[in-house]
Design a protein around this motif. Structure first.
Motif, short mmCIF file in Angstrom:
data_model
loop_
_atom_site.label_atom_id
_atom_site.label_comp_id
_atom_site.label_asym_id
_atom_site.label_seq_id
_atom_site.Cartn_x
_atom_site.Cartn_y
_atom_site.Cartn_z
N GLU A 193 0.85 -1.19 0.00
CA GLU A 193 0.00 0.00 0.00
C GLU A 193 0.89 1.24 0.00
O GLU A 193 1.68 1.44 0.91
CB GLU A 193 -0.90 0.00 1.23
N PRO A 194 0.77 2.09 -1.01
CA PRO A 194 1.69 3.24 -1.13
C PRO A 194 1.59 4.24 0.01
O PRO A 194 2.53 5.00 0.25
CB PRO A 194 1.29 3.87 -2.47
N ASP A 195 0.46 4.26 0.74
CA ASP A 195 0.30 5.20 1.85
C ASP A 195 0.53 4.56 3.21
O ASP A 195 0.29 5.19 4.24
CB ASP A 195 -1.11 5.82 1.82
N SER A 196 1.03 3.33 3.21
CA SER A 196 1.25 2.62 4.47
C SER A 196 2.70 2.70 4.90
O SER A 196 3.57 3.14 4.14
CB SER A 196 0.85 1.15 4.32
N LYS A 197 2.97 2.26 6.12
CA LYS A 197 4.33 2.24 6.63
C LYS A 197 5.18 1.19 5.93
O LYS A 197 6.40 1.21 6.04
CB LYS A 197 4.31 1.98 8.14
N ASN A 198 4.53 0.27 5.23
CA ASN A 198 5.27 -0.78 4.53
C ASN A 198 5.94 -0.27 3.26
O ASN A 198 6.79 -0.95 2.69
CB ASN A 198 4.33 -1.94 4.18
N PHE A 199 5.52 0.91 2.81
CA PHE A 199 6.09 1.47 1.60
C PHE A 199 7.01 2.62 1.98
O PHE A 199 6.59 3.54 2.71
CB PHE A 199 5.00 1.96 0.65
N PRO A 200 8.26 2.61 1.53
CA PRO A 200 9.22 3.64 1.96
C PRO A 200 8.82 5.05 1.50
O PRO A 200 8.54 5.27 0.32
CB PRO A 200 10.53 3.20 1.31
N GLU A 201 8.80 5.96 2.45
CA GLU A 201 8.44 7.35 2.15
C GLU A 201 9.38 7.97 1.12
O GLU A 201 8.98 8.75 0.27
CB GLU A 201 8.44 8.17 3.43
N LEU A 202 10.66 7.58 1.21
CA LEU A 202 11.65 8.11 0.28
C LEU A 202 11.27 7.79 -1.16
O LEU A 202 11.32 8.65 -2.04
CB LEU A 202 13.02 7.52 0.60
N VAL A 203 10.87 6.56 -1.42
CA VAL A 203 10.51 6.14 -2.77
C VAL A 203 9.21 6.83 -3.20
O VAL A 203 9.08 7.26 -4.36
CB VAL A 203 10.36 4.61 -2.85
N ARG A 204 8.27 6.93 -2.28
CA ARG A 204 7.02 7.61 -2.61
C ARG A 204 7.27 9.07 -3.01
O ARG A 204 6.68 9.57 -3.97
CB ARG A 204 6.07 7.54 -1.41
N ASP A 205 8.17 9.73 -2.30
CA ASP A 205 8.50 11.11 -2.63
C ASP A 205 9.11 11.24 -4.03
O ASP A 205 8.84 12.21 -4.75
CB ASP A 205 9.48 11.70 -1.60
#
Length: 329
Positions: A193-205
């Protein structure tokens, strides 16, 4: 893929360099290093999107070429990347992405045949994609596999030392990226899930500035990979066919292409905005005894709909065959 006889000394040297560089501050979206194992069309599309298209958004800074690192067994594609984006660092050794280049985000963009051959020559376990297993990382590294036909666990086996896999600070993800990412309008499907803690914020940014990120179970990745690749080509094919019709009615080619593209764009946006079934919207757009109905009858007679469906299925079969036979693209 790096040469099988690459010396252990090279791996040790890379590990030493890695230790020196691990003292740098924690990476963020303005400092992180992005690596690509493979330099084909998809890798080039992602790189183009990262460097070029955030410039269209004044609130986002593009990724500087000096923060992008690419490895490939030949220089055919990397030479062109260096010309197009001066400052990109390249190498023929995959180990450099994790060692000498010390990347924070890594995209595995090799053809399925490369992974297939690693399993073929490795025996009970695959040979390492980096010839020697990657060094133990001292900061988080996020690896995204875009390889058709292979699960995250299989890619992990091609990179991590099986004697101490728990010592790595590496997280693996499976994803599909559309080639439209090169123009800042792509889509990304990832098995978290892109908005979850399982997805790295760095990559999402980093990715959210050039594509829309959505969750997709890993079990559907191969299907979506086919639909994304073949579907994109089919859409271009269909838009070109509509443009041909416009040219037949007297439109100049350039105007016809622009008209057909705008129609396709507004149509897809309508479906996404309303959430309605495409069949319903098709009926809404077709007047009784109107030209659209008569035109659709011609398409139905030519079995266009079933032909597109069969084309998607055939594209999947071909991709599956190549992934399991070790045949190169």
């Amino acid at each position: 893929m790096s040469a099988p006889n690459e010396s252990v000394k090279t791996s040790v040297s890379a590990n030493t360099s890695r230790t020196r560089r691990s003292r740098r501050t924690r990476a963020d979206k303005t400092t992180c290093r992005i690596g690509f194992v493979g330099a084909g069309r998809l890798a080039s599309a992602i790189i183009t999107g990262l460097i070029v298209h955030p410039r269209d958004n004044p609130n986002e800074r593009p990724v500087e070429p000096k923060r992008i690192y690419v490895t490939a067994p030949t220089t055919v594609n990397t030479d062109q990347l260096k010309i197009t984006f001066p400052g990109i660092r390249v190498s023929k050794r995959n180990i450099d992405i994790f060692g000498r280049f010390d990347c924070d985000i890594v995209f595995i963009c090799v053809p399925p045949s490369v992974i297939k051959n690693l399993y073929k020559i490795g025996g009970t376990r695959p040979a390492a994609l980096t010839t020697n297993y990657i060094p133990n990382m001292r900061h988080p590294v996020y690896v995204f596999s875009l390889v058709f036909g292979y699960k995250c666990d299989q890619i992990k086996e091609c990179l991590l030392n099986p004697e101490n896999p728990d010592r790595y600070a590496v997280k693996f993800f499976r994803c599909v990226l559309s080639h439209s990412i090169a123009y800042g309008v792509g889509n990304c499907w990832v098995n978290a899930e892109p908005d979850s803690k399982n997805f790295p914020e760095l990559v999402r940014d980093i990715l959210s500035r050039i594509c829309r990120i959505e969750y997709l179970p890993e079990t559907h990745m191969d299907s979506v990979c086919t639909i994304t690749g073949a579907g994109l080509a089919f859409c271009y094919y269909f838009i070109n066919a509509i443009a041909d019709g416009a040219v037949k009615l007297g439109f100049p080619r350039a105007s016809a292409i622009k008209l057909a593209s705008k129609i396709a764009s507004s149509t897809s946006q309508t479906i996404l905005h309303t959430g309605d079934n495409a069949s319903k919207l098709k009926e809404d757009a077709s007047s009784p005894s109107g030209g659209a109905i008569f035109g659709q009858m011609v398409l139905d007679k030519g079995e266009v709909a079933s032909g597109i469906c069969a084309g998607i299925e055939e594209a999947y079969k071909r991709s599956y065959t190549m992934a399991n036979s070790g045949e190169a693209h």
